[in-house]
Scaffold this motif. Structure first.
Motif, mmCIF file in Angstrom:
data_model
loop_
_atom_site.group_PDB
_atom_site.id
_atom_site.type_symbol
_atom_site.label_atom_id
_atom_site.label_comp_id
_atom_site.label_asym_id
_atom_site.label_seq_id
_atom_site.Cartn_x
_atom_site.Cartn_y
_atom_site.Cartn_z
ATOM 1 N N GLY A 268 -0.957 1.403 -11.452
ATOM 2 C CA GLY A 268 -0.529 1.503 -10.058
ATOM 3 C C GLY A 268 -1.671 1.848 -9.127
ATOM 4 O O GLY A 268 -1.761 1.321 -8.015
ATOM 5 N N CYS A 269 -2.574 2.717 -9.579
ATOM 6 C CA CYS A 269 -3.733 3.075 -8.756
ATOM 7 C C CYS A 269 -4.638 1.867 -8.526
ATOM 8 O O CYS A 269 -5.107 1.639 -7.406
ATOM 9 C CB CYS A 269 -4.501 4.204 -9.440
ATOM 10 S SG CYS A 269 -6.007 4.711 -8.589
ATOM 11 N N ALA A 270 -4.871 1.088 -9.585
ATOM 12 C CA ALA A 270 -5.722 -0.104 -9.444
ATOM 13 C C ALA A 270 -5.083 -1.118 -8.499
ATOM 14 O O ALA A 270 -5.771 -1.720 -7.652
ATOM 15 C CB ALA A 270 -5.955 -0.724 -10.814
ATOM 16 N N CYS B 12 0.831 -1.211 0.000
ATOM 17 C CA CYS B 12 0.000 0.000 0.000
ATOM 18 C C CYS B 12 0.862 1.256 0.000
ATOM 19 O O CYS B 12 0.489 2.283 -0.579
ATOM 20 C CB CYS B 12 -0.926 0.021 1.219
ATOM 21 S SG CYS B 12 -2.167 -1.265 1.208
ATOM 22 N N VAL B 13 2.008 1.188 0.644
ATOM 23 C CA VAL B 13 2.898 2.339 0.740
ATOM 24 C C VAL B 13 3.916 2.346 -0.390
ATOM 25 O O VAL B 13 4.261 3.407 -0.934
ATOM 26 C CB VAL B 13 3.616 2.333 2.107
ATOM 27 C CG1 VAL B 13 4.584 3.490 2.216
ATOM 28 C CG2 VAL B 13 2.594 2.398 3.233
ATOM 29 N N TYR C 59 -6.630 -2.276 -4.873
ATOM 30 C CA TYR C 59 -6.896 -3.665 -4.507
ATOM 31 C C TYR C 59 -6.247 -4.012 -3.167
ATOM 32 O O TYR C 59 -6.852 -4.696 -2.327
ATOM 33 C CB TYR C 59 -6.378 -4.594 -5.600
ATOM 34 C CG TYR C 59 -6.456 -6.054 -5.224
ATOM 35 C CD1 TYR C 59 -7.664 -6.744 -5.302
ATOM 36 C CD2 TYR C 59 -5.328 -6.733 -4.760
ATOM 37 C CE1 TYR C 59 -7.735 -8.078 -4.935
ATOM 38 C CE2 TYR C 59 -5.398 -8.063 -4.401
ATOM 39 C CZ TYR C 59 -6.607 -8.731 -4.489
ATOM 40 O OH TYR C 59 -6.684 -10.042 -4.111
ATOM 41 N N GLU C 60 -5.009 -3.545 -2.969
ATOM 42 C CA GLU C 60 -4.319 -3.846 -1.717
ATOM 43 C C GLU C 60 -5.033 -3.204 -0.523
ATOM 44 O O GLU C 60 -5.220 -3.853 0.511
ATOM 45 C CB GLU C 60 -2.871 -3.346 -1.784
ATOM 46 C CG GLU C 60 -2.014 -4.036 -2.830
ATOM 47 C CD GLU C 60 -1.812 -5.506 -2.563
ATOM 48 O OE1 GLU C 60 -1.858 -5.903 -1.380
ATOM 49 O OE2 GLU C 60 -1.621 -6.269 -3.521
ATOM 50 N N THR C 61 -5.406 -1.941 -0.647
ATOM 51 C CA THR C 61 -5.997 -1.244 0.507
ATOM 52 C C THR C 61 -7.420 -1.704 0.802
ATOM 53 O O THR C 61 -7.813 -1.806 1.969
ATOM 54 C CB THR C 61 -6.001 0.268 0.255
ATOM 55 O OG1 THR C 61 -6.721 0.562 -0.951
ATOM 56 C CG2 THR C 61 -4.592 0.795 0.139
ATOM 57 N N LEU D 255 -4.772 6.741 -0.854
ATOM 58 C CA LEU D 255 -3.486 6.124 -1.189
ATOM 59 C C LEU D 255 -3.408 5.704 -2.658
ATOM 60 O O LEU D 255 -2.396 5.957 -3.319
ATOM 61 C CB LEU D 255 -3.218 4.929 -0.275
ATOM 62 C CG LEU D 255 -2.759 5.254 1.151
ATOM 63 C CD1 LEU D 255 -2.583 3.979 1.964
ATOM 64 C CD2 LEU D 255 -1.458 6.040 1.139
ATOM 65 N N PRO D 256 -4.449 5.071 -3.237
ATOM 66 C CA PRO D 256 -4.386 4.816 -4.689
ATOM 67 C C PRO D 256 -4.282 6.092 -5.518
ATOM 68 O O PRO D 256 -3.565 6.127 -6.526
ATOM 69 C CB PRO D 256 -5.688 4.064 -4.967
ATOM 70 C CG PRO D 256 -6.050 3.434 -3.671
ATOM 71 C CD PRO D 256 -5.610 4.408 -2.625
ATOM 72 N N ALA D 257 -4.981 7.164 -5.112
ATOM 73 C CA ALA D 257 -4.919 8.422 -5.863
ATOM 74 C C ALA D 257 -3.527 9.035 -5.814
ATOM 75 O O ALA D 257 -3.169 9.838 -6.688
ATOM 76 C CB ALA D 257 -5.945 9.404 -5.313
ATOM 77 N N ALA D 258 -2.728 8.657 -4.807
ATOM 78 C CA ALA D 258 -1.370 9.196 -4.716
ATOM 79 C C ALA D 258 -0.520 8.796 -5.910
ATOM 80 O O ALA D 258 0.471 9.473 -6.223
ATOM 81 C CB ALA D 258 -0.711 8.710 -3.424
ATOM 82 N N CYS D 259 -0.879 7.697 -6.605
ATOM 83 C CA CYS D 259 -0.109 7.299 -7.790
ATOM 84 C C CYS D 259 -0.137 8.399 -8.846
ATOM 85 O O CYS D 259 0.878 8.681 -9.493
ATOM 86 C CB CYS D 259 -0.672 5.998 -8.354
ATOM 87 S SG CYS D 259 -0.407 4.555 -7.296
ATOM 88 N N PHE D 260 -1.293 9.033 -9.052
ATOM 89 C CA PHE D 260 -1.394 10.107 -10.036
ATOM 90 C C PHE D 260 -0.597 11.331 -9.592
ATOM 91 O O PHE D 260 0.070 11.989 -10.403
ATOM 92 C CB PHE D 260 -2.860 10.483 -10.257
ATOM 93 C CG PHE D 260 -3.686 9.372 -10.830
ATOM 94 C CD1 PHE D 260 -3.591 9.033 -12.177
ATOM 95 C CD2 PHE D 260 -4.554 8.640 -10.027
ATOM 96 C CE1 PHE D 260 -4.354 8.001 -12.710
ATOM 97 C CE2 PHE D 260 -5.321 7.618 -10.554
ATOM 98 C CZ PHE D 260 -5.213 7.290 -11.893
ATOM 99 N N VAL D 261 -0.662 11.643 -8.306
ATOM 100 C CA VAL D 261 0.038 12.818 -7.791
ATOM 101 C C VAL D 261 1.549 12.636 -7.927
ATOM 102 O O VAL D 261 2.260 13.517 -8.440
ATOM 103 C CB VAL D 261 -0.359 13.071 -6.328
ATOM 104 C CG1 VAL D 261 0.453 14.225 -5.744
ATOM 105 C CG2 VAL D 261 -1.842 13.360 -6.223
ATOM 106 N N LEU D 262 2.069 11.498 -7.469
ATOM 107 C CA LEU D 262 3.509 11.268 -7.532
ATOM 108 C C LEU D 262 3.996 11.102 -8.962
ATOM 109 O O LEU D 262 5.137 11.470 -9.284
ATOM 110 C CB LEU D 262 3.869 10.038 -6.696
ATOM 111 C CG LEU D 262 3.614 10.174 -5.187
ATOM 112 C CD1 LEU D 262 4.003 8.890 -4.465
ATOM 113 C CD2 LEU D 262 4.386 11.349 -4.608
#
Length: 781
Positions: free
Chosen positions: A111-113, A63-64, A117-119, A287-294
């Motif tokens: 990565g978001c998907a 997740c991290v 799934y993990e979270t 946390l999934p949305a962080a993939c787009f930000v990073l």
């Protein structure tokens, strides 16, 4: 459909992304691997169960690490394009930053998907499975926990001590103390004994053969009972062996979104706080949305014309990750502390960094060939000036006219570093510094994540948290130095191989062995640094860090120590039991001394004193009694005769006060000499010392890991170094995983008595050293 450019960018990003994912996940899982893995191996748990338990920890780490790995993959991939001027060629062809965004957006969606799934799905199920495994695995191994000459105190109000283990099962010469009845104390002495566990009926029995029972009554010191049995069966507390009744309760991280909403509603209905549940629900989406930000930030920072390439991206990525997770878990702590809305807190960092990333992308689109510069004032550079303010021009040296006496000394041709040594050392130290700072950053991030809520809930102050970081840093450094040395050696030799510099050195008659001399010297210095940290720094800093950690987390005082250990074996084999011991005053309360006939394992005498004090270098018992036991024949039957003698004061022969003052600190809070003395005292006192013997040997073995890993890295990188820096980092991560796994595995086997303590500590070095020697002797030099 993906075009050629899209596929090319994806191929550049995926390898560093996967390497970063494996490395970061391993770094976050290292503490539970060391703690849980060693504990389960020591207990003799099946390998399938151990791997299952460790596998359930992976979703929590992913997740991290998935968003972090995506950022590193983009920075590494685009950093390589920027360093090789490929992005300049793309710009010349009219391809802008926004065109590069398309394949990166695709990777961000994947990565978001995966993170979602993990979270949402994997973490609740995996965390609950892990808790069930750890809570119930002990039920199959309770009988193996009883070690010879070690007091076993896991059964409530009962203590078991066995002098030896029988080859056919069970123990020889058993001592059992029973305090289950509040108005009496009973001790048993038996020739043989065994623990019988019925798992179907969840029943536990202790069977004693040829046993003698002695019972005293604190309120009636004149009364005493003694009985003998050929076979005696005692029911033990089954809950100690079978702890599971209804199963472990679920925490927030073990709940699904539906369960979290139900719990939040139930808490709100009865007036209880539900901030944690509301925050956790939103975090599963943030946390999934962080993939787009990073990914957006990675694009803006990676697309440039700088020449530092992948290693520069490595440092830049850790800076971004550090900022992101500091903000994320700071907002979490503020939400749980009531200073921020729980539904807004998980999204706050995404909003802030998304705005910053968007601004950087637009800025980069208009100035792609300009790096981000930070001007540092050069006020320390001063030039010499004349009285009128003009700079002093350079001129020829002046002569003072004095006579100069020149004394010539003989010239000694001492070995000294040459130009090649300085060149290799400069590359090595630059990589070492980068790896060192990055790994320290990982530990700081993970620690801050763990303690941030304590800060904002008021359980810790900022000053206390900073002090904890200060005292915990030496332990971080102790583990990071070997990893940094390994990665630095692999990357340095790998880059020399990739750039064909090693071939040039061979053509000049310089072998690989000579080229690696600076690396081996640095490895030896790193080993000395580890020894110095271990012997002069870690003992004090770890104690203070543990104290601060206990205060912040609200841990109770340690329950095992010189004040309340209660049971101990004397140097002569007699057994002591006391209620309290004050090491400052050398004062016992409620001391019982059991004197044994070690040939027949019978009780010869028992002495009880309300208090025992050290007076004029001699122990004095006060307000007690003494019972001596003998046998007599009466009417053709052997009977036990008890001679009871009360006393007001009586001299008592005990060991010196220092014998009773060895508490049970952690091995990492002691130097080698302190731990060696402690092991000796534990052996004499009848306590289990094998795990400490492993730690004692490890204090000598572990510092050599830097030399062994460097010797292993040099031939390995020379043979496979054509892939460059990223390949070296990936190999370093894999070798680190293998070494730490071997360290945990053999350490647990040694602590569990499966192999000798020395082999348990030195086996990883022996295995990796043998592999290093083989590669070093077979590589082309």
């Amino acid at each position: 459909m993906l075009k050629i450019l899209d596929r090319y960018l994806v191929r550049e990003i995926l390898p560093p992304l996967l390497i970063a994912l494996v490395g970061l996940t391993f770094a976050l899982m290292m503490p539970p691997i060391l703690h849980v893995g060693e504990l389960l191996v020591e207990k003799g748990v099946a390998w399938t169960t151990i791997l299952h338990a460790l596998w359930t920890l992976v979703p929590q780490a992913l997740c991290v690490t998935i968003p972090m790995a995506l950022l590193f993959g983009i920075l590494f991939g685009l950093g390589r394009l920027s360093a090789d001027r490929e992005f300049v060629a793309l710009q010349a062809c009219g391809i802008s930053v926004f065109r590069v965004l398309r394949p990166i957006a695709l990777l961000s969606v994947i990565g978001c998907a995966a993170t979602a799934y993990e979270t949402i799905v994997a973490v609740p199920a995996a965390n609950q499975t892990y808790r069930e495994i750890t809570l119930n695995v002990i039920e199959s191994w309770a009988d193996s926990d009883i070690k010879p000459r070690v007091f076993f105190q896991k059964f409530p109000n009962r203590v078991i001590y066995a002098r030896d283990i029988q080859t056919a099962g069970g123990w020889r010469e058993i001592f059992l103390a029973d305090d289950t009845q509040p108005d009496q104390t009973t001790v048993y002495f038996a020739d043989r004994g065994r623990l019988v566990i019925d798992r179907e009926k969840e029943k536990v029995e202790l069977v004693l053969e040829k046993a003698t029972r002695h019972t005293t009554y604190p309120g009636r010191p004149d009364d005493y009972d003694v009985s003998s049995y050929e076979t005696l069966t005692i029911d033990m507390d089954a809950k100690t062996v079978f702890p599971k009744s209804q199963g472990p309760l679920k925490g927030d991280n073990e709940m699904t979104i539906k369960e979290l909403r139900a719990t939040a509603a139930a808490n709100a209905a009865r007036g209880a706080p539900n901030d944690s549940q509301r925050y956790t629900i939103q975090q599963k989406f943030s946390l999934p949305a962080a993939c787009f930000v990073l990914a957006l930030i990675g694009l803006s920072l990676g697309v440039t014309n700088r020449k530092d390439g992948k290693l520069g991206s490595f440092a830049l990525g850790f800076g971004v990750v550090f900022v992101y997770y500091i903000l994320l878990y700071s907002s979490r702590a503020m939400a749980l502390g009531g200073r921020l809305q729980p539904t807004l807190a998980p999204w706050l960092v995404n909003i802030v960094l998304f705005a910053a990333g968007l601004a950087l992308v637009f800025w980069r689109a208009g100035a792609a060939d300009q790096p981000i510069r930070i001007n540092i004032p050069t006020f320390w550079r001063r030039s010499e000036r004349l009285a009128d303010g003009r700079s002093l021009p350079p001129g020829p040296p002046t002569r003072s006219g004095r006579v100069v006496l020149v004394v010539r000394v003989p010239h000694f041709d001492w070995p000294k570093p040459g130009l090649l040594d300085f060149y290799i050392s400069r590359q090595y130290l630059s990589v070492f510094a980068l790896a060192f700072v990055s790994l320290v950053g990982i530990f700081y991030i993970s620690t801050f994540i763990d303690l941030a809520d304590k800060l904002f809930r008021g359980a810790a102050t900022t000053r206390m948290l900073l002090r904890f970081f200060y005292f915990q840093t030496p332990q971080y450094v102790y583990y990071i130095i070997p990893l940094s040395a390994l990665v630095s050696s692999l990357v340095t030799i790998g880059m020399l191989t990739k750039n064909s510099e090693l071939i040039v050195m061979r053509a000049c008659g310089i072998s690989l062995y000579r080229s690696a001399v600076p690396l081996l010297l640095f490895a030896a210095l790193a080993s000395l640094a580890l020894f110095e940290l271990q012997e002069h720094v870690l003992a004090d800093t770890n104690r203070e860090a543990a104290r601060l950690n206990g205060i912040m987390r609200g841990y109770p005082q340690q329950t095992f120590g010189v004040l309340n250990r209660r049971w101990i074996v004397g140097a002569g084999g007699d057994i002591y039991h006391y209620q309290f011991f004050d090491p400052a005053r050398n004062h016992f309360d409620g001391l019982s001394l059991f004197e044994l006939d070690h040939g027949s394992w019978k009780l010869e005498a028992v002495t009880y004193a309300k208090e025992v004090v050290l007076s004029r270098q001699a122990w004095e018992a006060r307000q007690g009694w003494r019972r001596q036991f003998s046998t007599a024949t009466k009417r053709n039957a052997m009977r036990t005769v008890v001679n009871y003698t009360p006393f007001t004061t009586r001299p008592l022969e005990l060991e010196q006060p220092g014998y009773f003052k060895n508490d049970e600190p952690e091995a990492d809070r002691m130097t080698y000499d302190q731990l060696s003395r402690y092991v000796t005292q534990l052996k004499a006192s009848g306590y289990h010392a094998v795990p400490y013997m492993v730690q004692l040997q490890r204090k000598v073995a572990f510092p050599f890991v830097t030399v062994i890993m460097t010797v292993l890295a040099v031939p390995f990188a020379a043979s496979t170094g054509r892939s460059g820096a990223m390949f070296g980092i990936g190999v370093g991560i894999v070798l680190s995983i293998l070494y730490w796994t071997a360290l945990s595995l053999f350490g647990a086997l040694g602590a569990g008595g499966w192999i000798s303590p020395m082999l348990g500590a030195w086996a990883p070095n022996i295995l990796f050293g043998a592999a290093a020697l083989y590669l070093l002797l077979t590589v082309r030099t």
